[in-house]
Motif scaffolding. Structure first.
Motif, PDB file in Angstrom:
ATOM      1  N   ARG A  98      89.482  13.010  49.138  1.00  0.00           N
ATOM      2  CA  ARG A  98      88.172  13.473  49.606  1.00  0.00           C
ATOM      3  C   ARG A  98      88.161  14.984  49.836  1.00  0.00           C
ATOM      4  N   GLU A  99      89.185  15.507  50.477  1.00  0.00           N
ATOM      5  CA  GLU A  99      89.226  16.943  50.773  1.00  0.00           C
ATOM      6  C   GLU A  99      89.354  17.758  49.485  1.00  0.00           C
ATOM      7  N   GLU A 100      90.151  17.295  48.545  1.00  0.00           N
ATOM      8  CA  GLU A 100      90.306  18.003  47.265  1.00  0.00           C
ATOM      9  C   GLU A 100      88.997  18.005  46.479  1.00  0.00           C
ATOM     10  N   ILE A 101      88.266  16.903  46.519  1.00  0.00           N
ATOM     11  CA  ILE A 101      86.965  16.831  45.839  1.00  0.00           C
ATOM     12  C   ILE A 101      85.991  17.815  46.478  1.00  0.00           C
ATOM     13  N   LYS A 102      85.993  17.920  47.794  1.00  0.00           N
ATOM     14  CA  LYS A 102      85.130  18.897  48.478  1.00  0.00           C
ATOM     15  C   LYS A 102      85.468  20.325  48.041  1.00  0.00           C
ATOM     16  N   ARG A 103      86.765  20.645  47.962  1.00  0.00           N
ATOM     17  CA  ARG A 103      87.181  21.991  47.543  1.00  0.00           C
ATOM     18  C   ARG A 103      86.738  22.275  46.103  1.00  0.00           C
ATOM     19  N   THR A 104      86.961  21.321  45.225  1.00  0.00           N
ATOM     20  CA  THR A 104      86.562  21.498  43.824  1.00  0.00           C
ATOM     21  C   THR A 104      85.057  21.691  43.713  1.00  0.00           C
ATOM     22  N   THR A 105      84.302  20.912  44.465  1.00  0.00           N
ATOM     23  CA  THR A 105      82.844  21.040  44.472  1.00  0.00           C
ATOM     24  C   THR A 105      82.432  22.428  44.945  1.00  0.00           C
ATOM     25  N   ASP A 106      83.062  22.934  45.990  1.00  0.00           N
ATOM     26  CA  ASP A 106      82.755  24.280  46.490  1.00  0.00           C
ATOM     27  C   ASP A 106      83.093  25.354  45.461  1.00  0.00           C
ATOM     28  N   ILE A 107      84.212  25.215  44.786  1.00  0.00           N
ATOM     29  CA  ILE A 107      84.616  26.200  43.768  1.00  0.00           C
ATOM     30  C   ILE A 107      83.550  26.316  42.683  1.00  0.00           C
ATOM     31  N   PHE A 108      82.984  25.184  42.290  1.00  0.00           N
ATOM     32  CA  PHE A 108      81.962  25.172  41.241  1.00  0.00           C
ATOM     33  C   PHE A 108      80.552  25.370  41.795  1.00  0.00           C
ATOM     34  N   ARG A 109      80.431  25.683  43.081  1.00  0.00           N
ATOM     35  CA  ARG A 109      79.145  25.889  43.757  1.00  0.00           C
ATOM     36  C   ARG A 109      78.225  24.668  43.661  1.00  0.00           C
ATOM     37  N   GLY A 110      78.842  23.504  43.766  1.00  0.00           N
ATOM     38  CA  GLY A 110      78.073  22.263  43.778  1.00  0.00           C
ATOM     39  C   GLY A 110      77.788  21.842  45.208  1.00  0.00           C
ATOM     40  N   ARG A 111      77.056  20.742  45.338  1.00  0.00           N
ATOM     41  CA  ARG A 111      76.739  20.190  46.669  1.00  0.00           C
ATOM     42  C   ARG A 111      77.002  18.699  46.657  1.00  0.00           C
ATOM     43  N   ILE A 112      77.598  18.207  47.711  1.00  0.00           N
ATOM     44  CA  ILE A 112      77.743  16.769  47.879  1.00  0.00           C
ATOM     45  C   ILE A 112      76.435  16.285  48.489  1.00  0.00           C
ATOM     46  N   ILE A 113      75.730  15.423  47.754  1.00  0.00           N
ATOM     47  CA  ILE A 113      74.396  14.998  48.194  1.00  0.00           C
ATOM     48  C   ILE A 113      74.357  13.563  48.705  1.00  0.00           C
ATOM     49  N   ASP A 114      75.467  12.816  48.508  1.00  0.00           N
ATOM     50  CA  ASP A 114      75.533  11.455  49.042  1.00  0.00           C
ATOM     51  C   ASP A 114      76.995  11.115  49.293  1.00  0.00           C
ATOM     52  N   VAL A 115      77.237  10.466  50.423  1.00  0.00           N
ATOM     53  CA  VAL A 115      78.601  10.107  50.813  1.00  0.00           C
ATOM     54  C   VAL A 115      78.624   8.628  51.158  1.00  0.00           C
ATOM     55  N   THR A 116      79.591   7.915  50.579  1.00  0.00           N
ATOM     56  CA  THR A 116      79.849   6.538  50.991  1.00  0.00           C
ATOM     57  C   THR A 116      81.321   6.452  51.367  1.00  0.00           C
ATOM     58  N   GLU A 117      81.734   5.297  51.760  1.00  0.00           N
ATOM     59  CA  GLU A 117      83.127   5.100  52.157  1.00  0.00           C
ATOM     60  C   GLU A 117      84.098   5.349  50.997  1.00  0.00           C
ATOM     61  N   LYS A 118      83.630   5.101  49.765  1.00  0.00           N
ATOM     62  CA  LYS A 118      84.531   5.198  48.625  1.00  0.00           C
ATOM     63  C   LYS A 118      84.098   6.191  47.553  1.00  0.00           C
ATOM     64  N   SER A 119      82.971   6.902  47.774  1.00  0.00           N
ATOM     65  CA  SER A 119      82.520   7.822  46.724  1.00  0.00           C
ATOM     66  C   SER A 119      81.723   8.991  47.290  1.00  0.00           C
ATOM     67  N   TYR A 120      81.634  10.035  46.479  1.00  0.00           N
ATOM     68  CA  TYR A 120      80.745  11.162  46.704  1.00  0.00           C
ATOM     69  C   TYR A 120      79.842  11.266  45.492  1.00  0.00           C
ATOM     70  N   THR A 121      78.581  11.642  45.731  1.00  0.00           N
ATOM     71  CA  THR A 121      77.698  12.029  44.638  1.00  0.00           C
ATOM     72  C   THR A 121      77.493  13.521  44.767  1.00  0.00           C
ATOM     73  N   ILE A 122      77.769  14.219  43.659  1.00  0.00           N
ATOM     74  CA  ILE A 122      77.774  15.679  43.651  1.00  0.00           C
ATOM     75  C   ILE A 122      76.679  16.182  42.728  1.00  0.00           C
ATOM     76  N   GLU A 123      75.965  17.210  43.188  1.00  0.00           N
ATOM     77  CA  GLU A 123      74.918  17.857  42.403  1.00  0.00           C
ATOM     78  C   GLU A 123      75.426  19.225  41.966  1.00  0.00           C
ATOM     79  N   LEU A 124      75.204  19.555  40.692  1.00  0.00           N
ATOM     80  CA  LEU A 124      75.691  20.810  40.152  1.00  0.00           C
ATOM     81  C   LEU A 124      74.681  21.344  39.153  1.00  0.00           C
ATOM     82  N   THR A 125      74.442  22.641  39.204  1.00  0.00           N
ATOM     83  CA  THR A 125      73.567  23.299  38.237  1.00  0.00           C
ATOM     84  C   THR A 125      74.333  24.443  37.617  1.00  0.00           C
TER      85      THR A 125
END
Length: 170
Positions: A98-125
């Motif tokens: 989870r923490e690595e996915i957050k870092r990768t998302t930040d590097i690409f300037r994305g946003r986590i728009i939905d969080v569940t116990e087992k997944s993230y949904t990420i928005e990227l433009t």
């Protein structure tokens, strides 16, 4: 060679199908297609991503200009332009991943728009290569689902792809 073609057309029933039919009838491939009304509700802007030689693109442009609903056709790749596509990606996110996915998302300037116990949904433009790189940053089995809108583009600087004309009010 990749081309992004912007088409300004009348916002009326059947206009989209005639453009797509033109591509289909002549064996041209549409890699992505986005359509939406413009600032003038009577006009829509269609962005078509396709590939082909300069001769093929010239033929496509000529055929598009012959359609009654088409107001203007511009090959954005002939000049300086900005390209973007919107992407949403659902990734498996459990435990220490989870923490690595957050870092990768930040590097690409994305946003986590939905969080569940087992997944993230990420928005990227971004442009297509940025979004491709984001997907390649994950292990293949980590990506549960991905949705991409396809390319949209606009000319850079002072050049505009709009038409100045008076239109009858209905």
């Amino acid at each position: 060679m990749k081309h992004i073609i912007a088409v300004l057309l009348e916002n009326e029933p059947g206009a989209l199908s005639r453009v797509v039919g033109l591509f289909s009838a002549r064996g041209y491939n549409i890699e992505s297609l986005t359509v939406a009304p413009t600032e003038d509700a009577s006009l829509s802007r269609m962005t078509i991503q396709t590939t082909g030689s300069d001769d093929v693109i010239e033929q496509i442009t000529k055929h598009l200009n012959r359609l009654i609903e088409v107001v203007k056709v511009v090959d954005l790749t002939e000049g300086s332009y900005i390209e973007r596509e919107h992407m949403m990606v659902k990734v498996r996110a459990v435990g220490k991943e989870r923490e690595e996915i957050k870092r990768t998302t930040d590097i690409f300037r994305g946003r986590i728009i939905d969080v569940t116990e087992k997944s993230y949904t990420i928005e990227l433009t971004g442009d297509q290569s940025k979004n491709d790189a984001f997907l390649h940053a994950f292990y293949r089995n980590a990506i549960l689902e991905a949705f991409r809108t396809g390319a949209s583009g606009i000319r850079r600087a002072e050049r505009v792809s709009r038409v100045s004309r008076s239109r009858p009010q209905t």
